[in-house]
Scaffold this motif. Sequence first.
Motif, mmCIF file in Angstrom:
data_model
loop_
_atom_site.group_PDB
_atom_site.id
_atom_site.type_symbol
_atom_site.label_atom_id
_atom_site.label_comp_id
_atom_site.label_asym_id
_atom_site.label_seq_id
_atom_site.Cartn_x
_atom_site.Cartn_y
_atom_site.Cartn_z
ATOM 1 N N LEU A 196 0.854 -1.208 -0.216
ATOM 2 C CA LEU A 196 -0.013 0.177 -0.101
ATOM 3 C C LEU A 196 0.863 1.208 0.072
ATOM 4 C CD1 LEU A 196 -2.901 -0.641 2.544
ATOM 5 C CD2 LEU A 196 -3.021 -0.154 -0.010
ATOM 6 N N THR A 197 1.854 1.323 0.669
ATOM 7 C CA THR A 197 2.823 2.444 0.789
ATOM 8 C C THR A 197 4.284 2.078 1.446
ATOM 9 O OG1 THR A 197 3.101 4.602 1.424
ATOM 10 C CG2 THR A 197 2.269 2.865 3.155
ATOM 11 N N LEU A 206 -3.778 7.265 1.964
ATOM 12 C CA LEU A 206 -3.784 5.823 2.288
ATOM 13 C C LEU A 206 -5.294 4.938 2.214
ATOM 14 C CD1 LEU A 206 -1.623 3.800 3.217
ATOM 15 C CD2 LEU A 206 -2.106 4.444 5.490
ATOM 16 N N GLY A 209 -6.298 4.393 -1.222
ATOM 17 C CA GLY A 209 -5.632 3.121 -1.744
ATOM 18 C C GLY A 209 -6.110 1.884 -1.128
ATOM 19 N N LEU A 210 -6.474 1.828 0.231
ATOM 20 C CA LEU A 210 -6.983 0.395 0.706
ATOM 21 C C LEU A 210 -8.465 0.121 0.356
ATOM 22 C CD1 LEU A 210 -6.677 -1.655 2.892
ATOM 23 C CD2 LEU A 210 -7.434 -0.287 4.569
ATOM 24 N N LEU A 213 -8.002 -0.889 -3.370
ATOM 25 C CA LEU A 213 -7.423 -2.571 -3.321
ATOM 26 C C LEU A 213 -8.474 -3.709 -2.676
ATOM 27 C CD1 LEU A 213 -5.216 -4.519 -3.929
ATOM 28 C CD2 LEU A 213 -4.056 -3.904 -1.659
#
Length: 220
Positions: A196-197, A206, A209-210, A213
């Motif tokens: 993720l990072t 963040l 992005g989570l 996904l």
Amino acid sequence: MQQNQLPNTQLLYIFDPLCGWCYGMSPVVKRLAEEYAERVPFTALSGGMVVGEDVEPIGKSWSYISQALEQVERVTGVEFGNAFRELGAEGSYMNNSEPPSRALMAFKQLDPLNREVAFAHDIQHAHFAEGRDLNAPETYEQLARAYSLDAAEFRRWWESDATREATRHEFDMVRQLGVQGFPTLVLVHGHQGYVLTRGYQPYEDLKAGLEQLLGELTQQ
């Protein structure tokens, strides 16, 4: 509407207690772990950034550390306390990742509520905000009481050979994962890992992005 937990999935928060950027990231990860508690279990792994031959008085690297603090504060919004700055300027404090990593390992064994990300946050806050000694058992006894854990039992676990060995094993596992720096967040689904990072990200970035996904994995 509450969403169901995705089976065989966990988020690895790979950090080091002495990592200033992890301290900057810590409030973000703590908030994320609380928000996603019902959907994704979070696991905090200690990376062993300062162990073995790298253990040394903080004064030896204070010039570099003190400059890095200013950047972390500007980017993340966290503050490093005067007590920590005084600790660094005095110079004799021994930087060693093993004792605080061992405290987190002991906490994992004793806490039944999966609050390890919060405890990792508290360890860093105790050191970087309050200037507490991460080599002293008293620091962790106080933190353990805040989680309604028995301080004497916590200290026994912290000092035990089994916890020392488990902590070394965790360092080895992080190295085997190929993690190059801290903090790193990896979403593990089955036998597959998705980074993720690597490094600091603001909360909204963040989280986005989570969510993306998790959505992709749900459709698989």
